[in-house]
Design a protein around this motif. Structure first.
Motif, PDB file in Angstrom:
ATOM      1  N   GLY A   1      -1.752  -5.382 -11.802  1.00 14.92           N
ATOM      2  CA  GLY A   1      -2.527  -4.347 -12.492  1.00 14.92           C
ATOM      3  C   GLY A   1      -3.997  -4.403 -12.119  1.00 14.92           C
ATOM      4  N   ILE A   2      -4.538  -5.619 -12.055  1.00 23.04           N
ATOM      5  CA  ILE A   2      -5.928  -5.783 -11.628  1.00 23.04           C
ATOM      6  C   ILE A   2      -6.071  -5.402 -10.146  1.00 23.04           C
ATOM      7  CG2 ILE A   2      -7.779  -7.462 -11.241  1.00 23.04           C
ATOM      8  CD1 ILE A   2      -7.403  -6.783 -14.164  1.00 23.04           C
ATOM      9  N   SER A   3      -5.048  -5.720  -9.358  1.00 20.38           N
ATOM     10  CA  SER A   3      -5.098  -5.398  -7.921  1.00 20.38           C
ATOM     11  C   SER A   3      -5.195  -3.897  -7.685  1.00 20.38           C
ATOM     12  CB  SER A   3      -3.847  -5.954  -7.223  1.00 20.38           C
ATOM     13  OG  SER A   3      -3.771  -7.363  -7.356  1.00 20.38           O
ATOM     14  N   VAL A   4      -4.565  -3.103  -8.561  1.00 18.36           N
ATOM     15  CA  VAL A   4      -4.627  -1.647  -8.433  1.00 18.36           C
ATOM     16  C   VAL A   4      -6.073  -1.167  -8.454  1.00 18.36           C
ATOM     17  CG1 VAL A   4      -4.125   0.523  -9.637  1.00 18.36           C
ATOM     18  CG2 VAL A   4      -2.320  -1.178  -9.345  1.00 18.36           C
ATOM     19  N   ALA A   5      -6.899  -1.799  -9.279  1.00 18.07           N
ATOM     20  CA  ALA A   5      -8.297  -1.380  -9.428  1.00 18.07           C
ATOM     21  C   ALA A   5      -9.113  -1.608  -8.155  1.00 18.07           C
ATOM     22  CB  ALA A   5      -8.943  -2.125 -10.593  1.00 18.07           C
ATOM     23  N   PHE A   6      -8.638  -2.471  -7.274  1.00 19.07           N
ATOM     24  CA  PHE A   6      -9.374  -2.769  -6.047  1.00 19.07           C
ATOM     25  C   PHE A   6      -8.696  -2.178  -4.805  1.00 19.07           C
ATOM     26  CE2 PHE A   6     -10.484  -6.034  -9.108  1.00 19.07           C
ATOM     27  CZ  PHE A   6     -11.871  -6.051  -9.007  1.00 19.07           C
ATOM     28  N   THR A   7      -7.693  -1.349  -5.028  1.00 17.20           N
ATOM     29  CA  THR A   7      -6.986  -0.715  -3.914  1.00 17.20           C
ATOM     30  C   THR A   7      -7.845   0.385  -3.299  1.00 17.20           C
ATOM     31  OG1 THR A   7      -4.879  -1.136  -5.014  1.00 17.20           O
ATOM     32  CG2 THR A   7      -4.877   0.466  -3.231  1.00 17.20           C
ATOM     33  N   GLN A   8      -7.874   0.429  -1.960  1.00 18.08           N
ATOM     34  CA  GLN A   8      -8.723   1.400  -1.269  1.00 18.08           C
ATOM     35  C   GLN A   8      -7.936   2.481  -0.544  1.00 18.08           C
ATOM     36  OE1 GLN A   8     -12.027   1.354  -1.635  1.00 18.08           O
ATOM     37  NE2 GLN A   8     -11.786  -0.453  -2.946  1.00 18.08           N
ATOM     38  N   ASN A   9      -6.602   2.376  -0.505  1.00 14.15           N
ATOM     39  CA  ASN A   9      -5.818   3.397   0.188  1.00 14.15           C
ATOM     40  C   ASN A   9      -4.572   3.763  -0.611  1.00 14.15           C
ATOM     41  OD1 ASN A   9      -3.371   1.777   1.382  1.00 14.15           O
ATOM     42  ND2 ASN A   9      -5.187   0.533   1.825  1.00 14.15           N
ATOM     43  N   TYR A  10      -4.043   4.912  -0.303  1.00  8.50           N
ATOM     44  CA  TYR A  10      -2.940   5.474  -1.084  1.00  8.50           C
ATOM     45  C   TYR A  10      -1.661   4.655  -0.950  1.00  8.50           C
ATOM     46  CZ  TYR A  10       0.535   8.769  -2.806  1.00  8.50           C
ATOM     47  OH  TYR A  10       1.559   9.344  -3.513  1.00  8.50           O
ATOM     48  N   ILE A  11      -1.327   4.197   0.257  1.00  8.53           N
ATOM     49  CA  ILE A  11      -0.075   3.470   0.483  1.00  8.53           C
ATOM     50  C   ILE A  11      -0.030   2.206  -0.368  1.00  8.53           C
ATOM     51  CG2 ILE A  11       1.345   2.281   2.187  1.00  8.53           C
ATOM     52  CD1 ILE A  11       1.302   5.299   2.513  1.00  8.53           C
ATOM     53  N   SER A  12      -1.111   1.443  -0.365  1.00  8.01           N
ATOM     54  CA  SER A  12      -1.163   0.220  -1.176  1.00  8.01           C
ATOM     55  C   SER A  12      -1.029   0.551  -2.655  1.00  8.01           C
ATOM     56  CB  SER A  12      -2.478  -0.522  -0.927  1.00  8.01           C
ATOM     57  OG  SER A  12      -2.599  -0.895   0.424  1.00  8.01           O
ATOM     58  N   LEU A  13      -1.676   1.623  -3.072  1.00  5.72           N
ATOM     59  CA  LEU A  13      -1.604   2.049  -4.465  1.00  5.72           C
ATOM     60  C   LEU A  13      -0.174   2.410  -4.852  1.00  5.72           C
ATOM     61  CD1 LEU A  13      -3.173   2.698  -7.061  1.00  5.72           C
ATOM     62  CD2 LEU A  13      -3.559   4.997  -6.159  1.00  5.72           C
ATOM     63  N   ALA A  14       0.518   3.126  -3.961  1.00  4.65           N
ATOM     64  CA  ALA A  14       1.896   3.532  -4.227  1.00  4.65           C
ATOM     65  C   ALA A  14       2.810   2.312  -4.362  1.00  4.65           C
ATOM     66  CB  ALA A  14       2.386   4.451  -3.114  1.00  4.65           C
ATOM     67  N   ILE A  15       2.641   1.330  -3.492  1.00  5.94           N
ATOM     68  CA  ILE A  15       3.466   0.115  -3.540  1.00  5.94           C
ATOM     69  C   ILE A  15       3.230  -0.642  -4.840  1.00  5.94           C
ATOM     70  CG2 ILE A  15       3.858  -2.141  -2.462  1.00  5.94           C
ATOM     71  CD1 ILE A  15       3.203  -0.812   0.235  1.00  5.94           C
TER      72      ILE A  15
END
Length: 568
Positions: A175-189
């Motif tokens: 959940g914390i990692s989502v806040a530091f995601t910079q691209n859509y693919i990583s966010l989707a995963i």
């Protein structure tokens, strides 16, 4: 709520222990353990429906200004219009306006909110990329489906606490990692993974809570779970309101921080004593027993004796099962009816009833999540609308509880879906023909909330109604398949918003139409209230014939059905 009421012991029995209750007596220990589970259940709705706020698509977005404006200053006959997905350059002729150039948004987009307010505005998930925001929400529901398939079996094998702890701890990390995601693919995963973990928390949390209560008051567990689910969504609205002027990443971190308890969960939460006893975990079980005795001021040896008897009984059952596996079949062997999903398909009456229930589950899931996810697009303040939309769930659950005491399951299903269908049809009509009338628009919002209220009560009822329609050896499979179909409705529900932007009246029409179809189908469903649960396929066949269809006549109790079977 009094301890004696929950434990099922009268005041006269308060000094004795309930031999059938593995914890001996309800006390402070169980209250504390239930509080921990309920706190985690409070946040299960965060990762599931947080997208309502962090993936909000603000109205009024358009293409950002580009260098065409320089041309208009040099030539007064030219002017530029910035639309939601296109830029158009017109030539002002003396006779007419002529379109001389049309292009996409060359310089990005302009939004009514700050660029980093939501995922949609930050990643420009609009126009031909608009569906990607809905895909994110659908991936969470797909993850739910996957998580539900494995969570229960993993908790049975490795323990409720182990799976629950891992799910909450990983939810905190991802959940914390989502806040530091910079691209859509990583966010989707990450969204998919969070959906899987959400079911890990829900399934194991529900079982942990259930196994803490005595048998006579176990229904309190279900009520608490529903209460904390709704309360979590209620809490989410004001938090999102207070953080509306900040980046969506801060809201993600804030709501995920509720999982921070997982960092100390290992030391404050105990494994289910029932699971430890059944699986012969003597050392761990005695440690928990000592803690229960200390917290609840019970005699350790008395409580240990209850657990020892439970363990001995479990060991005896295992030995008997092993003996049966290795013993030769005798003529006096009892034939156990083994049923699978294939039996549902092969039997015509059961299959028809199942299809009706599957459609009902899809309808409820699609309508419930569709209304929840689109509540922020209703007229008025989006935070207040979401808050009111989830608050009415309290009323729906209270009405369900009251009606279950005096009405049958089929009757309640008919009532709830009739109210939902009528309310949503009226809401759609008022919104479509309002022509800007504020009273009509507000009435449309209110009727939409009434629809949400009734579909919530219906959704909760389905878990009870569906389980009662199947024979004993098919009951778990029947409920599992129905629940799987509900995921289909959930996965589709995020795209309701996109459909509403193209055809505003379509979602409400679809929801209400499906609810009215359920009303018609419900007339054919058997009534289960006040009747013994069917145990075999033969009983079910006779039971369905007696109690299904427009005949709606009073059915026979299981003893009467058995007499009919004996005659045949």
């Amino acid at each position: 709520m009094a301890h004696s009421e929950i434990s099922g012991l009268s005041d006269d029995d308060h000094g004795s222990l309930d031999e059938e209750y593995i914890y001996g007596r309800w006390g402070r220990y169980q209250v504390f353990q239930v509080a921990i589970v309920c706190f985690h259940l409070l946040q299960t709705g965060f990762q599931l429906l947080m997208g309502v706020f962090i993936a909000y698509r603000p109205p009024g977005s358009r293409c950002a200004v580009v260098e065409f404006d320089n041309l208009t200053q040099m030539n007064s006959s030219l002017y530029v219009t910035y639309e939601s997905c296109n830029i158009k350059v017109f030539y002002n002729d003396t006779t007419a306006q002529k379109l001389i150039k049309e292009t996409g948004c060359l310089n990005g987009f302009w939004y009514t909110l700050d660029k980093d307010s939501t995922i949609v505005t930050e990643m420009d998930l609009v126009c031909d990329r608009a569906y990607l925001a809905e895909v994110l929400q659908s991936l969470v529901f797909v993850g739910q489906m996957v998580g539900a398939a494995f969570a229960s079996s993993l908790s049975d094998r490795f323990g409720r606490k182990t799976v629950h702890l891992c799910s909450t701890l990983l939810t905190f990390i991802f959940g914390i990692s989502v806040a530091f995601t910079q691209n859509y693919i990583s966010l989707a995963i990450l969204k998919f993974i969070l959906g899987v973990l959400q079911q890990g928390m829900v399934v194991t949390g529900s079982v942990l809570s259930l196994e803490l209560f005595p048998e006579k008051t176990r229904f309190y567990s279900e009520g608490l779970q529903a209460l904390f689910w709704t309360s979590g969504l209620v809490i989410m609205a004001p938090i999102a309101f207070l953080m509306q002027n900040y980046s969506w990443r801060y809201l993600q971190i804030t709501l995920t921080s509720f999982s921070a308890l997982s960092l100390i969960q290992f030391w404050v939460q105990d494994e289910s004593l029932r699971w430890l006893a059944v699986n012969g975990k003597y050392r761990e079980a005695y440690r928990v027993v000592r803690k229960v005795a200390r917290w609840n001021k019970l005699n350790y040896e008395d409580l240990k004796n209850i657990v020892d008897r439970r363990m001995a009984r479990a060991e005896k059952d295992k030995c008997m099962m092993e003996d049966k596996k290795h013993s030769e079949k005798s003529k006096e062997t009892i034939i156990v009816e083994k049923l699978t999903i294939v039996n549902i398909i092969k039997n015509k009456s059961i299959f028809i009833i199942s299809v009706m229930m599957w459609f009902t589950w899809v309808t409820n899931s699609l309508t419930y999540f569709g209304l929840t996810l689109t509540s922020t697009s209703l007229a008025g303040n989006r935070f207040l609308n979401f808050f009111l939309s989830v608050c009415v769930e309290y009323i729906g659950r209270i009405l369900e509880f009251i009606m279950l005491r005096c009405l049958g399951r089929r009757t309640i299903t008919l009532i709830f879906h009739t109210i939902t269908g009528t309310a949503l049809a009226l809401s759609t009509a008022l919104n479509h023909f309002s022509e800007g009338s504020q009273p009509a628009i507000m009435t449309s919002v209110v009727t939409s909330f009434i629809g949400k209220l009734s579909i919530t009560g219906s959704f909760s009822l389905l878990f009870l109604f569906t389980a009662e329609l199947y024979p004993t050896n098919l009951r778990n499979a029947g409920l599992g398949i129905s629940s799987s179909f509900s995921r289909v409705g959930a996965i589709v529900s995020p795209f309701v918003g996109l459909l509403a932007r193209e055809i505003p009246w379509a979602p409400g029409t679809i929801f209400s139409s499906m609810c009215f179809i359920v009303v018609i189908l419900s007339v054919y469903l058997p009534e289960t209230r006040g009747w013994d649960l069917p145990q075999t396929m033969a009983e079910v066949k006779v039971w369905y014939k007696e109690k299904s269809g427009f005949r709606l006549q009073k059915g026979r109790r299981r003893t009467e059905i058995l007499k009919v079977l004996d005659i045949k």
